[in-house]
Write a protein that holds these residues in place. Sequence first.
Motif, PDB file in Angstrom:
ATOM      1  N   UNK A 155     -44.488  29.488  81.415  1.00 29.04           N
ATOM      2  CA  UNK A 155     -44.987  28.158  81.069  1.00 29.04           C
ATOM      3  C   UNK A 155     -44.446  27.115  82.020  1.00 29.04           C
ATOM      4  N   UNK A 156     -45.220  26.064  82.212  1.00 23.99           N
ATOM      5  CA  UNK A 156     -44.813  24.882  82.955  1.00 23.99           C
ATOM      6  C   UNK A 156     -44.944  23.671  82.044  1.00 23.99           C
ATOM      7  N   UNK A 157     -44.321  22.581  82.439  1.00 22.06           N
ATOM      8  CA  UNK A 157     -44.236  21.396  81.588  1.00 22.06           C
ATOM      9  C   UNK A 157     -45.022  20.256  82.209  1.00 22.06           C
ATOM     10  N   UNK A 158     -45.646  19.459  81.361  1.00 21.30           N
ATOM     11  CA  UNK A 158     -46.295  18.228  81.807  1.00 21.30           C
ATOM     12  C   UNK A 158     -45.749  17.065  80.987  1.00 21.30           C
ATOM     13  N   UNK A 159     -45.713  15.890  81.603  1.00 23.35           N
ATOM     14  CA  UNK A 159     -45.374  14.648  80.908  1.00 23.35           C
ATOM     15  C   UNK A 159     -46.211  13.542  81.521  1.00 23.35           C
ATOM     16  N   UNK A 160     -46.642  12.610  80.688  1.00 20.79           N
ATOM     17  CA  UNK A 160     -47.444  11.506  81.191  1.00 20.79           C
ATOM     18  C   UNK A 160     -47.795  10.545  80.077  1.00 20.79           C
ATOM     19  N   UNK A 161     -48.201   9.366  80.460  1.00 21.10           N
ATOM     20  CA  UNK A 161     -48.534   8.319  79.491  1.00 21.10           C
ATOM     21  C   UNK A 161     -50.019   8.263  79.150  1.00 21.10           C
ATOM     22  N   UNK A 162     -50.852   8.968  79.911  1.00 22.06           N
ATOM     23  CA  UNK A 162     -52.299   8.963  79.716  1.00 22.06           C
ATOM     24  C   UNK A 162     -52.710  10.332  79.186  1.00 22.06           C
ATOM     25  N   UNK A 163     -53.140  10.383  77.922  1.00 25.85           N
ATOM     26  CA  UNK A 163     -53.469  11.666  77.294  1.00 25.85           C
ATOM     27  C   UNK A 163     -54.600  12.381  78.017  1.00 25.85           C
ATOM     28  N   UNK A 164     -55.601  11.637  78.476  1.00 24.49           N
ATOM     29  CA  UNK A 164     -56.718  12.270  79.180  1.00 24.49           C
ATOM     30  C   UNK A 164     -56.261  12.873  80.502  1.00 24.49           C
ATOM     31  N   UNK A 165     -55.399  12.151  81.228  1.00 27.20           N
ATOM     32  CA  UNK A 165     -54.886  12.676  82.495  1.00 27.20           C
ATOM     33  C   UNK A 165     -54.054  13.929  82.254  1.00 27.20           C
ATOM     34  N   UNK A 178     -50.582  29.551  84.148  1.00 23.23           N
ATOM     35  CA  UNK A 178     -49.377  29.238  83.398  1.00 23.23           C
ATOM     36  C   UNK A 178     -49.728  28.583  82.060  1.00 23.23           C
ATOM     37  N   UNK A 179     -48.946  28.910  81.026  1.00 24.60           N
ATOM     38  CA  UNK A 179     -49.041  28.167  79.782  1.00 24.60           C
ATOM     39  C   UNK A 179     -48.487  26.766  79.994  1.00 24.60           C
ATOM     40  N   UNK A 180     -48.815  25.861  79.078  1.00 27.54           N
ATOM     41  CA  UNK A 180     -48.429  24.455  79.218  1.00 27.54           C
ATOM     42  C   UNK A 180     -47.610  24.012  78.012  1.00 27.54           C
ATOM     43  N   UNK A 181     -46.514  23.317  78.293  1.00 30.54           N
ATOM     44  CA  UNK A 181     -45.724  22.652  77.264  1.00 30.54           C
ATOM     45  C   UNK A 181     -45.754  21.163  77.570  1.00 30.54           C
ATOM     46  N   UNK A 182     -46.111  20.365  76.579  1.00 27.38           N
ATOM     47  CA  UNK A 182     -46.208  18.917  76.748  1.00 27.38           C
ATOM     48  C   UNK A 182     -44.885  18.288  76.326  1.00 27.38           C
ATOM     49  N   UNK A 183     -44.189  17.662  77.282  1.00 27.80           N
ATOM     50  CA  UNK A 183     -42.900  17.032  76.998  1.00 27.80           C
ATOM     51  C   UNK A 183     -43.045  15.639  76.419  1.00 27.80           C
ATOM     52  N   UNK A 184     -44.261  15.082  76.437  1.00 28.06           N
ATOM     53  CA  UNK A 184     -44.472  13.747  75.904  1.00 28.06           C
ATOM     54  C   UNK A 184     -44.754  12.727  76.988  1.00 28.06           C
ATOM     55  N   UNK A 185     -44.232  11.527  76.802  1.00 26.55           N
ATOM     56  CA  UNK A 185     -44.482  10.430  77.727  1.00 26.55           C
ATOM     57  C   UNK A 185     -43.754  10.636  79.049  1.00 26.55           C
ATOM     58  N   UNK A 186     -44.133   9.841  80.031  1.00 21.22           N
ATOM     59  CA  UNK A 186     -43.576   9.991  81.372  1.00 21.22           C
ATOM     60  C   UNK A 186     -42.064   9.800  81.381  1.00 21.22           C
ATOM     61  N   UNK A 207     -39.556  29.597  74.759  1.00 17.52           N
ATOM     62  CA  UNK A 207     -38.278  29.357  75.424  1.00 17.52           C
ATOM     63  C   UNK A 207     -38.272  28.018  76.152  1.00 17.52           C
ATOM     64  N   UNK A 208     -39.395  27.648  76.748  1.00 18.90           N
ATOM     65  CA  UNK A 208     -39.455  26.372  77.450  1.00 18.90           C
ATOM     66  C   UNK A 208     -39.337  25.211  76.464  1.00 18.90           C
ATOM     67  N   UNK A 209     -39.991  25.336  75.324  1.00 12.76           N
ATOM     68  CA  UNK A 209     -39.894  24.291  74.317  1.00 12.76           C
ATOM     69  C   UNK A 209     -38.444  24.112  73.865  1.00 12.76           C
ATOM     70  N   UNK A 210     -37.745  25.215  73.680  1.00 11.98           N
ATOM     71  CA  UNK A 210     -36.339  25.143  73.280  1.00 11.98           C
ATOM     72  C   UNK A 210     -35.479  24.547  74.386  1.00 11.98           C
TER      73      UNK A 210
END
Length: 223
Positions: A155-165, A178-186, A207-210
């Motif tokens: 898995x890889x992680x993304x973060x950003x302030x624009x939900x569509x982006x 890769x699977x995706x884990x959303x960390x939240x805002x930028x 494991x990435x979420x943890x």
Amino acid sequence: MTPTPVRTLGIIGAGNVGAQIARRAVEVGLDVVLANSRGPESLEELIAELAPSAGAATVTDAARAGDVVVVAIPISGYRDLPAEAFAGKTVIDTGNYYPEYSGPVDELEQPGAPTTSELLQRHLPDASVVKAFNNLSAADVTTDGSPAGSPGRRSLVVAGDDADAKAVVADLVDRFGFDVVDAGALDEGWRYERDQPAYGVPRDRADMTAALAAAERRTERAR
């Protein structure tokens, strides 16, 4: 709503990270337009390798050509990016802050410093910056992907302030394997920067979420 699939990536920076993202993009059926600080003529060898799905351009033209634009340059060079060319774009920041290699950035040395992606977002106010592809080595971009549903899929992680982006980038990450884990805002991007548990270690989604939850923000950046 399902995001519109990306067809063309603009890639700014053709070092290890930019080149590997370009290779993987071509493997999964995308076109790429690459640019670097030395000019299109310096990219002839890489373009020949990736032909006919790749082209070289100036930074301005590569940014304008991409459905999504990948910024794969040292954060110390962010001021050189022509902000107007990125207007309206989803921009992927792959950067990590290593001042010992690329030089210090004053804004990142202050107490309460922003993340690299927040700094890039400030410079590109009319773009939507998403932090991604920064917490794996460049070589892993082309070797560690696997089909959706594969046991132990990385898995890889993304973060950003624009939900569509973020949705657009998450779809791209999945296409890369890769699977995706959303960390939240930028401003949560620090959770998978250098020296954090989520940085550089292959992990599946659980494991990435943890690892993100176990992150500890330091008042001073490690050297």
